[in-house]
Design an enzyme around this catalytic site. Structure first.
Site, PDB file in Angstrom:
ATOM      1  N   CYS A  56      18.193  41.795  -3.968  1.00 28.12           N
ATOM      2  CA  CYS A  56      18.224  42.322  -5.851  1.00 28.12           C
ATOM      3  C   CYS A  56      16.269  42.357  -6.165  1.00 28.12           C
ATOM      4  CB  CYS A  56      18.792  40.876  -6.809  1.00 28.12           C
ATOM      5  SG  CYS A  56      20.264  41.197  -6.590  1.00 28.12           S
ATOM      6  N   ARG A 133      26.036  46.289  -8.490  1.00 26.78           N
ATOM      7  CA  ARG A 133      24.133  46.769  -8.760  1.00 26.78           C
ATOM      8  C   ARG A 133      24.697  48.526  -9.477  1.00 26.78           C
ATOM      9  NH1 ARG A 133      21.737  44.435  -5.809  1.00 26.78           N
ATOM     10  NH2 ARG A 133      22.494  43.284  -3.929  1.00 26.78           N
TER      11      ARG A 133
HETATM   12  C1  BEZ Z   1      21.366  40.053  -2.880  1.00 27.92           C
HETATM   13  O1  BEZ Z   1      20.952  39.993  -1.839  1.00 27.92           O
HETATM   14  O2  BEZ Z   1      20.990  40.576  -3.522  1.00 27.92           O
HETATM   15  C2  BEZ Z   1      22.813  39.603  -2.714  1.00 27.92           C
HETATM   16  C3  BEZ Z   1      23.396  39.792  -1.602  1.00 27.92           C
HETATM   17  C4  BEZ Z   1      25.168  40.079  -1.368  1.00 27.92           C
HETATM   18  C5  BEZ Z   1      25.396  39.581  -2.484  1.00 27.92           C
HETATM   19  C6  BEZ Z   1      24.373  39.264  -3.970  1.00 27.92           C
HETATM   20  C7  BEZ Z   1      23.258  39.146  -4.352  1.00 27.92           C
END
Ligand code: BEZ
Length: 225
Positions: A56, A133
């Site tokens: 993110c 996402r």
């Molecule tokens: C992330 O790295 O943004 C992420 C990865 C897995 C679940 C939620 C966020």
């Protein structure tokens, strides 16, 4: 008690062509009434799973780097996750401290999941507690024109978001369609003829012709990217 199966049936998913639902929300830029925020602009509303997570962070950094590119194309960005406003503020400050870059668009604090549920951003089989996402491209009339969904563990391609926004804007203005992998500078698709007369008219044009239903032409203006 509502079961997961009932919830799945009862909430009709938003689709391309639907009106973007309005909402009020608290954001890192203050309170937002979504209809007012997006008026007279294209809008990209996108969700991320959680603050202080690696993928993110890379995505919001990448959107921040392109914010001015989007604004030049009359397009506003707005992010959303179900984290609190305090979490968002701390994350924005932390990322600025570590990278020198400040997330330069509002981030909605959707702790009650109102926006997430309205826009179908929670996919229970992926996560019952976080938004996946999603990217919603909304035109100035408030119509949803594109929906993209990525899983939790793969970051979005911001260049693709830029490409498809450009393609939608070109399609609207020029009344054309865009072929696979189209990028600005490349030929566009002439809408297929709707009458025998149009078939005859197209024969006179210097289009790139595969057949009567697949003809391409150059745009008469430059589209920057
Ligand atoms: C992330 O790295 O943004 C992420 C990865 C897995 C679940 C939620 C966020």
């Amino acid at each position: 008690m509502t079961t997961q199966a009932q919830t799945k049936q009862e909430i009709a998913p938003l689709r391309i062509g639907d009106k973007a639902p309005n909402f009020q929300a608290n954001t890192t830029f203050g309170p937002v009434e979504f209809d007012n925020y997006r008026t007279d602009h294209w809008t990209i509303l996108f969700s991320h799973p959680a603050d202080f997570t690696p993928v993110c962070t890379t995505e919001l950094l990448a959107f921040s780097e392109q914010r001015d590119w989007f604004l030049e194309r009359e397009t506003k960005l707005i992010a959303v996750s179900i984290d609190s406003i305090h979490s968002h503020i701390a994350w924005v400050q932390n990322v600025k401290e570590k990278t020198g870059i400040e997330f330069n668009f509002p981030i909605i604090a959707d702790t009650n999941k109102e926006v997430a549920n309205l826009y179908g951003m929670i996919h229970p089989e992926a996560s019952s507690t976080a938004t996946v996402r999603t990217v919603f491209v909304i035109d100035p009339e408030g119509t949803i024109r594109l929906i993209i969904t990525y899983p939790l563990n793969v970051g979005r391609n911001i260049e693709e978001v830029k490409r498809v926004l450009t393609a939608l804007q070109v399609a609207d203005v020029e009344k054309v369609a865009l072929p696979a992998n189209w990028k600005p500078g490349e030929k566009v698709i002439v809408p297929p003829p709707r009458s025998l007369k149009e078939v005859e008219i197209n024969k006179e044009k210097s289009y790139e012709k595969i057949d009567f239903y697949l003809q391409k032409k150059d745009l008469q203006r430059e589209v920057s990217f």
